[in-house]
Scaffold this motif. Structure first.
Motif, mmCIF file in Angstrom:
data_model
loop_
_atom_site.group_PDB
_atom_site.id
_atom_site.type_symbol
_atom_site.label_atom_id
_atom_site.label_comp_id
_atom_site.label_asym_id
_atom_site.label_seq_id
_atom_site.Cartn_x
_atom_site.Cartn_y
_atom_site.Cartn_z
ATOM 1 N N SER A 191 0.811 -1.217 0.000
ATOM 2 C CA SER A 191 0.000 0.000 0.000
ATOM 3 C C SER A 191 0.845 1.268 0.000
ATOM 4 N N ASN A 192 2.097 1.160 0.439
ATOM 5 C CA ASN A 192 2.908 2.377 0.537
ATOM 6 C C ASN A 192 4.239 2.329 -0.208
ATOM 7 N N GLN A 193 4.532 1.228 -0.900
ATOM 8 C CA GLN A 193 5.766 1.208 -1.683
ATOM 9 C C GLN A 193 5.710 0.155 -2.789
ATOM 10 N N THR A 194 6.408 0.471 -3.876
ATOM 11 C CA THR A 194 6.513 -0.448 -5.010
ATOM 12 C C THR A 194 7.959 -0.461 -5.487
ATOM 13 N N TRP A 195 8.462 -1.676 -5.729
ATOM 14 C CA TRP A 195 9.851 -1.847 -6.157
ATOM 15 C C TRP A 195 9.914 -2.589 -7.487
ATOM 16 N N TRP A 196 10.960 -2.272 -8.259
ATOM 17 C CA TRP A 196 11.239 -2.975 -9.508
ATOM 18 C C TRP A 196 12.716 -3.374 -9.537
ATOM 19 N N ARG A 197 13.019 -4.315 -10.394
ATOM 20 C CA ARG A 197 14.418 -4.631 -10.663
ATOM 21 C C ARG A 197 14.633 -4.662 -12.170
ATOM 22 N N PHE A 198 15.849 -4.339 -12.583
ATOM 23 C CA PHE A 198 16.211 -4.427 -13.994
ATOM 24 C C PHE A 198 16.424 -5.897 -14.357
ATOM 25 N N LYS A 199 15.919 -6.295 -15.507
ATOM 26 C CA LYS A 199 16.088 -7.688 -15.930
ATOM 27 C C LYS A 199 17.550 -7.993 -16.243
#
Length: 224
Positions: free
Chosen positions: A83-91
């Protein structure tokens, strides 16, 4: 995905989204490489990205570009969401980084006229100009120093950028992004100039009203 295919996707993304795309991608990479950030959830978070962009003077919302990087180009993938954070990573962060920082098409061209135009453009630091204009436009009030810096910028860097566009149009296939970015800078400069003019007019009208009141007051005293 082969690294060569991924690099082509990076080039396509940068070609399509120009300087804004470059800044967002470069900023995400810098967050991913920052040793002071805990990366257990991914390479970068939306919060980190927005804060970093704001600290650099870029106030636009990167949400659409992040969605495009993930859904359309497949360069990143979501690793965590709450609800308060979203993360991504590079492939493949190494391939992306290599593509972002590799020589661009202009630097591979032999024609010295084209390369000189690129040198002129970079020497004017257009990203810094863009950042200043954005930061100044969202200020609640402008200081004399803000106005002085803007005036100097208009008669120097922005004037030179606009003149440079004429040269770039002779080699438009090489300078599509740069021309587009200069146009964005000019739009912001126009907005800021109109704001300064409107503030000046409001101040002038206020002084004019006071002056008329003084005249009427003095006239009344003269007849009393």
């Amino acid at each position: 995905m082969l690294s060569s295919d991924l690099k082509e996707k990076v080039f396509s993304f940068l070609q399509k989204y120009g300087d804004k795309g470059f800044i967002v991608l470069k900023t995400a990479l810098s967050i991913a490489k920052d040793p002071n950030i805990d990366h257990k959830l991914g390479d970068f978070s939306f919060k980190h990205l927005v804060l970093k962009l704001n600290s650099m003077g870029f106030s636009y919302n990167p949400v659409n570009l992040i969605r495009i990087l993930e859904k359309e180009f497949g360069l990143i993938e979501k690793t965590y969401s709450s609800s308060n954070q979203t993360w991504w990573r590079f492939k493949d962060i190494d391939a992306v980084e290599e593509a972002v920082y590799s020589e661009n098409d202009v630097e591979k061209v032999e024609d010295p006229k084209i390369r000189l135009i690129a040198v002129k453009y970079r020497s004017l630091e257009p990203a810094e100009i863009y950042a200043f204009l954005q930061k100044t436009l969202i200020k609640p009030s402008l200081t004399p120093a803000d106005k002085a810096k803007f005036r100097s910028m208009v008669f120097n860097e922005i004037d030179q950028l606009v003149k440079l566009v004429d040269e770039m149009y002779n080699y438009e296939e090489f300078f599509e992004y740069e021309i587009s970015f200069i146009k964005e800078i000019f739009k912001l400069a126009e907005k800021l100039s109109r704001r300064i003019e409107n503030e000046h007019l409001r101040g002038f009208r206020g002084r004019q009203t006071i002056s008329q009141e003084d005249i009427l007051r003095d006239d009344h005293r003269g007849h009393s």
